[in-house]
Design a protein around this motif. Structure first.
Motif, PDB file in Angstrom:
ATOM      1  N   VAL A  24       0.867  -1.184   0.000  1.00  9.67           N
ATOM      2  CA  VAL A  24       0.000   0.000   0.000  1.00  9.67           C
ATOM      3  C   VAL A  24       0.901   1.229   0.000  1.00  9.67           C
ATOM      4  O   VAL A  24       1.693   1.414   0.925  1.00  9.67           O
ATOM      5  N   GLU A  25       0.810   2.039  -1.063  1.00 13.84           N
ATOM      6  CA  GLU A  25       1.712   3.184  -1.215  1.00 13.84           C
ATOM      7  C   GLU A  25       3.168   2.747  -1.139  1.00 13.84           C
ATOM      8  O   GLU A  25       4.029   3.478  -0.636  1.00 13.84           O
ATOM      9  N   GLY A  26       3.433   1.520  -1.608  1.00 14.66           N
ATOM     10  CA  GLY A  26       4.795   1.001  -1.617  1.00 14.66           C
ATOM     11  C   GLY A  26       5.234   0.351  -0.332  1.00 14.66           C
ATOM     12  O   GLY A  26       6.366  -0.128  -0.242  1.00 14.66           O
ATOM     13  N   VAL A  27       4.357   0.305   0.679  1.00 13.52           N
ATOM     14  CA  VAL A  27       4.707  -0.251   1.988  1.00 13.52           C
ATOM     15  C   VAL A  27       4.260  -1.707   2.062  1.00 13.52           C
ATOM     16  O   VAL A  27       3.086  -2.019   1.834  1.00 13.52           O
ATOM     17  N   SER A  28       5.181  -2.598   2.371  1.00  9.31           N
ATOM     18  CA  SER A  28       4.856  -4.018   2.533  1.00  9.31           C
ATOM     19  C   SER A  28       4.091  -4.229   3.830  1.00  9.31           C
ATOM     20  O   SER A  28       4.581  -3.892   4.914  1.00  9.31           O
ATOM     21  N   LEU A  29       2.887  -4.801   3.718  1.00 10.95           N
ATOM     22  CA  LEU A  29       2.031  -5.011   4.877  1.00 10.95           C
ATOM     23  C   LEU A  29       1.423  -6.398   4.846  1.00 10.95           C
ATOM     24  O   LEU A  29       1.349  -7.037   3.788  1.00 10.95           O
ATOM     25  N   THR A  30       0.978  -6.862   6.012  1.00 12.15           N
ATOM     26  CA  THR A  30       0.290  -8.147   6.130  1.00 12.15           C
ATOM     27  C   THR A  30      -1.214  -7.896   6.244  1.00 12.15           C
ATOM     28  O   THR A  30      -1.653  -7.046   7.019  1.00 12.15           O
ATOM     29  N   ILE A  31      -1.983  -8.648   5.476  1.00 14.00           N
ATOM     30  CA  ILE A  31      -3.436  -8.496   5.483  1.00 14.00           C
ATOM     31  C   ILE A  31      -4.005  -9.158   6.733  1.00 14.00           C
ATOM     32  O   ILE A  31      -3.829 -10.348   6.958  1.00 14.00           O
ATOM     33  N   ASN A  32      -4.692  -8.362   7.552  1.00 11.41           N
ATOM     34  CA  ASN A  32      -5.353  -8.903   8.748  1.00 11.41           C
ATOM     35  C   ASN A  32      -6.644  -9.628   8.406  1.00 11.41           C
ATOM     36  O   ASN A  32      -6.956 -10.675   8.979  1.00 11.41           O
ATOM     37  N   ALA A  33      -7.416  -9.032   7.519  1.00  9.73           N
ATOM     38  CA  ALA A  33      -8.707  -9.587   7.118  1.00  9.73           C
ATOM     39  C   ALA A  33      -9.044  -9.036   5.747  1.00  9.73           C
ATOM     40  O   ALA A  33      -8.597  -7.941   5.376  1.00  9.73           O
ATOM     41  N   CYS A  34      -9.834  -9.786   4.969  1.00 10.15           N
ATOM     42  CA  CYS A  34     -10.214  -9.307   3.641  1.00 10.15           C
ATOM     43  C   CYS A  34     -11.569  -9.875   3.238  1.00 10.15           C
ATOM     44  O   CYS A  34     -11.925 -10.995   3.607  1.00 10.15           O
ATOM     45  N   ALA A  46       5.679   5.907  11.695  1.00 15.18           N
ATOM     46  CA  ALA A  46       6.634   7.007  11.786  1.00 15.18           C
ATOM     47  C   ALA A  46       7.486   7.154  10.532  1.00 15.18           C
ATOM     48  O   ALA A  46       7.918   8.260  10.195  1.00 15.18           O
ATOM     49  N   GLU A  47       7.742   6.041   9.835  1.00 17.20           N
ATOM     50  CA  GLU A  47       8.673   6.047   8.705  1.00 17.20           C
ATOM     51  C   GLU A  47       7.991   6.138   7.348  1.00 17.20           C
ATOM     52  O   GLU A  47       8.664   6.165   6.319  1.00 17.20           O
ATOM     53  N   THR A  48       6.655   6.172   7.304  1.00 22.37           N
ATOM     54  CA  THR A  48       5.925   6.233   6.041  1.00 22.37           C
ATOM     55  C   THR A  48       4.824   7.296   6.140  1.00 22.37           C
ATOM     56  O   THR A  48       4.601   7.896   7.187  1.00 22.37           O
ATOM     57  N   THR A  49       4.126   7.482   5.039  1.00 21.85           N
ATOM     58  CA  THR A  49       3.049   8.482   4.994  1.00 21.85           C
ATOM     59  C   THR A  49       1.689   7.897   5.335  1.00 21.85           C
ATOM     60  O   THR A  49       0.688   8.623   5.311  1.00 21.85           O
ATOM     61  N   LEU A  50       1.598   6.615   5.675  1.00 24.30           N
ATOM     62  CA  LEU A  50       0.293   5.964   5.789  1.00 24.30           C
ATOM     63  C   LEU A  50      -0.611   6.599   6.837  1.00 24.30           C
ATOM     64  O   LEU A  50      -1.817   6.755   6.620  1.00 24.30           O
ATOM     65  N   LEU A  51      -0.066   6.949   7.997  1.00 28.43           N
ATOM     66  CA  LEU A  51      -0.917   7.519   9.037  1.00 28.43           C
ATOM     67  C   LEU A  51      -1.276   8.977   8.765  1.00 28.43           C
ATOM     68  O   LEU A  51      -2.130   9.543   9.455  1.00 28.43           O
ATOM     69  N   ARG A  52      -0.669   9.565   7.753  1.00 30.05           N
ATOM     70  CA  ARG A  52      -1.052  10.918   7.353  1.00 30.05           C
ATOM     71  C   ARG A  52      -2.295  10.895   6.463  1.00 30.05           C
ATOM     72  O   ARG A  52      -2.915  11.945   6.229  1.00 30.05           O
ATOM     73  N   LYS A  53      -2.631   9.719   5.950  1.00 33.60           N
ATOM     74  CA  LYS A  53      -3.791   9.607   5.078  1.00 33.60           C
ATOM     75  C   LYS A  53      -5.080   9.772   5.871  1.00 33.60           C
ATOM     76  O   LYS A  53      -5.171   9.356   7.028  1.00 33.60           O
ATOM     77  N   LYS A  54      -6.072  10.378   5.227  1.00 32.82           N
ATOM     78  CA  LYS A  54      -7.372  10.584   5.842  1.00 32.82           C
ATOM     79  C   LYS A  54      -8.415   9.694   5.171  1.00 32.82           C
ATOM     80  O   LYS A  54      -8.192   9.191   4.056  1.00 32.82           O
TER      81      LYS A  54
END
Length: 220
Positions: free
Chosen positions: A140-150, A165-173
């Protein structure tokens, strides 16, 4: 090829548009002394080629095709972007294999604070959901993440404090668009198993099918 482990957040310092194409200039958080023209850099999960290095900034051309399939068309001067340089063969693969070829755009549907982390729900087109599995990988936005649920139209991921802290993900609204790249292994498996199987000479069809996978214990 990338890992989805973001090196840092850069800032867009310039944008030039040429009809359907665009050139973006970014001030990265790392020294450009080791960067080379022609190398690949992931910008918000999109693989771009460095075309100019000047005054500590990287310039990259973005084709009309890439703009039509990603959120890069929405970039403005001053925007923060996730950056990752290409994987070296000697590097540790801490995330998962990420090509930088975006499959589609998702939308932030909600953010919930859970302990020290955040759970983010992202809605997607149903066509992408077939490549998602619980505890599978996604970028997501280039960040490797693990899917919790889908489900058919959304998935959820957990953002730990370090990633936040190191990515923009928490800045997203809520309502913000994000680039999505699904696990490329699933796409290759799908093509091997299902695509263009009808009407083909049996001698040209791969011997891999669902029955074969079940017989060898790969699926229940």
């Amino acid at each position: 090829m990338f890992t989805g482990l973001i090196e840092g957040i850069g800032n867009v310092s310039g944008i030039r548009r040429f009809r359907n194409d665009m050139r973006v200039t970014i001030l990265p958080p790392f020294d450009t002394i080791d960067c080379r023209i022609g190398e690949s850099v992931s910008v918000n999960g999109v693989c771009l080629t460095v075309t100019e290095i000047r005054e500590g900034c990287l310039s990259m051309d973005v084709s009309g095709e890439t703009l039509s399939r990603s959120t890069l068309r929405l970039l403005k001067v001053g925007d923060a972007v996730n950056l990752e340089r290409a994987l070296r063969l000697t590097d540790r693969l801490g995330g998962h294999l990420v090509s930088g070829h975006v499959d589609g755009i998702g939308t932030i549907a909600g953010k919930n604070h859970l302990g020290q982390s955040w759970v983010i729900r992202i809605t997607i087109e149903e066509a992408l959901s077939r490549y998602l599995i619980d505890k599978g990988s996604i970028a997501v936005e280039g960040v490797s993440l693990t899917i919790n649920a889908c489900e058919n139209d959304f998935f959820e991921v957990n953002i730990i404090p370090q990633t936040g802290a190191e990515t923009t993900l928490l800045r997203k609204k809520t309502g913000d668009p994000v680039n999505i790249e699904t696990d490329l292994i699933g796409k290759y498996v799908e093509k091997l198993l299902f695509k263009n199987r009808q009407g083909r000479d049996p001698k040209t069809i791969s011997g891999i099918d669902l029955e074969t996978l079940a017989r060898h214990g790969f699926i229940p």
